[in-house]
Design a protein around this motif. Structure first.
Motif, PDB file in Angstrom:
ATOM      1  N   UNK A  35       0.844  -1.180   0.000  1.00 10.17           N
ATOM      2  CA  UNK A  35       0.000   0.000   0.000  1.00 10.17           C
ATOM      3  C   UNK A  35       0.885   1.237   0.000  1.00 10.17           C
ATOM      4  N   UNK A  90       3.358   0.734   3.043  1.00  7.44           N
ATOM      5  CA  UNK A  90       3.048  -0.325   3.994  1.00  7.44           C
ATOM      6  C   UNK A  90       2.934  -1.655   3.276  1.00  7.44           C
ATOM      7  N   UNK A 104      -6.367  -7.707   7.463  1.00  7.40           N
ATOM      8  CA  UNK A 104      -4.999  -7.428   7.056  1.00  7.40           C
ATOM      9  C   UNK A 104      -4.134  -7.009   8.230  1.00  7.40           C
ATOM     10  N   UNK A 106      -0.639  -5.178   9.050  1.00  5.58           N
ATOM     11  CA  UNK A 106       0.278  -4.252   8.397  1.00  5.58           C
ATOM     12  C   UNK A 106       1.663  -4.284   9.031  1.00  5.58           C
ATOM     13  N   UNK A 107       2.662  -4.095   8.190  1.00  5.04           N
ATOM     14  CA  UNK A 107       4.009  -3.868   8.691  1.00  5.04           C
ATOM     15  C   UNK A 107       4.118  -2.446   9.219  1.00  5.04           C
ATOM     16  N   UNK A 108       5.277  -2.095   9.802  1.00  4.00           N
ATOM     17  CA  UNK A 108       5.445  -0.784  10.440  1.00  4.00           C
ATOM     18  C   UNK A 108       5.550   0.373   9.459  1.00  4.00           C
TER      19      UNK A 108
END
Lengths: 115, 111
Positions: A35, A90, A104, A106-108
């Motif tokens: 994203x 992201x 979902x 999410x990564x940082x």
């Protein structure tokens, strides 16, 4: 235990350079995403991979190329960076692509700044 | 097509309630709700599937009216920790389509 990790967290680079962002998930999920979140906080999907296969490729310049070596990794390579590429990127993963239970994780995020 | 969230922003005092709405022009299969705190990643709150269900998560609950293609997120007795931007994400009925996020609602809870 980090579920979805991304590196690097910050990336500052000059226009015209090529850069990569790496993403890994240890949740055993089949689907991964990239994203882009711009300065107005709009979350826009760029790509989605399901079991290493590209499923969704939204209207994204072909300077952006995702690569999934295995279902736990989804990397993003960006060629010829432009000022408008500055944003937070992201990575995310979900158990499945659609049909419910596709929440979902999410990564940082990676904050990319193009000078 | 991007769902529409309202309001765009809201300021609450601790203990007050708030409602955030999400509406779509498309028939929906599911609605997701996420919260993003400043400088952090969005965090999944809940998913509602078609069937008009309601869900709760501590003092945060949500409803999904499939016929109206709308979902509402209810925050009761708000706490400082509720501050952040709330996003709804919608999945259309056509299947195998990506989640589309609304523009977000910025919620600020003050003491």
């Amino acid at each position: 235990d980090t579920a979805v990790s991304q590196t690097p967290k910050y990336l500052v680079t000059q226009m015209g350079n090529d850069k990569s962002i790496k993403c890994e998930q240890n949740l055993g999920h089949d689907t991964m995403y990239w994203y882009k979140q711009d300065s107005k906080k709009f979350l826009k999907i760029m790509f989605s991979y399901n079991n290493k296969e590209l499923i969704i490729n939204e209207t994204v310049p072909n300077r952006f190329s995702p690569k999934s070596p295995d279902k736990a990794h989804l990397n993003l390579h960006i060629n010829s960076l432009e000022l408008g590429d500055s944003a937070v990127y992201f990575c995310a993963s979900s158990p499945r692509l659609a049909g419910g239970r596709n929440e979902q994780f999410f990564g940082p995020g990676t904050r990319l700044t193009v000078l | 097509q991007q769902p529409v969230q309202s309001p765009q922003a809201v300021i609450l005092r601790e203990g007050e309630d708030a409602v955030i709405n999400c509406s779509s022009s498309k028939a929906l299969y599911s609605v997701h709700w996420y919260r993003q705190k400043h400088g952090e990643a969005p965090v999944f709150l809940m998913i509602l599937l078609k069937g008009g269900e309601q869900k709760g998560h501590d003092k945060i609950s949500a409803s999904f009216n499939e016929k109206k293609q709308q979902s509402s997120l209810y925050l009761t007795a708000s706490q400082l920790s509720y501050s952040g931007t709330y996003f709804c994400g919608t999945e259309s009925n056509s299947g195998n389509t990506p989640l589309v996020f609304g523009k977000g609602t910025r919620l600020s809870v003050i003491a």
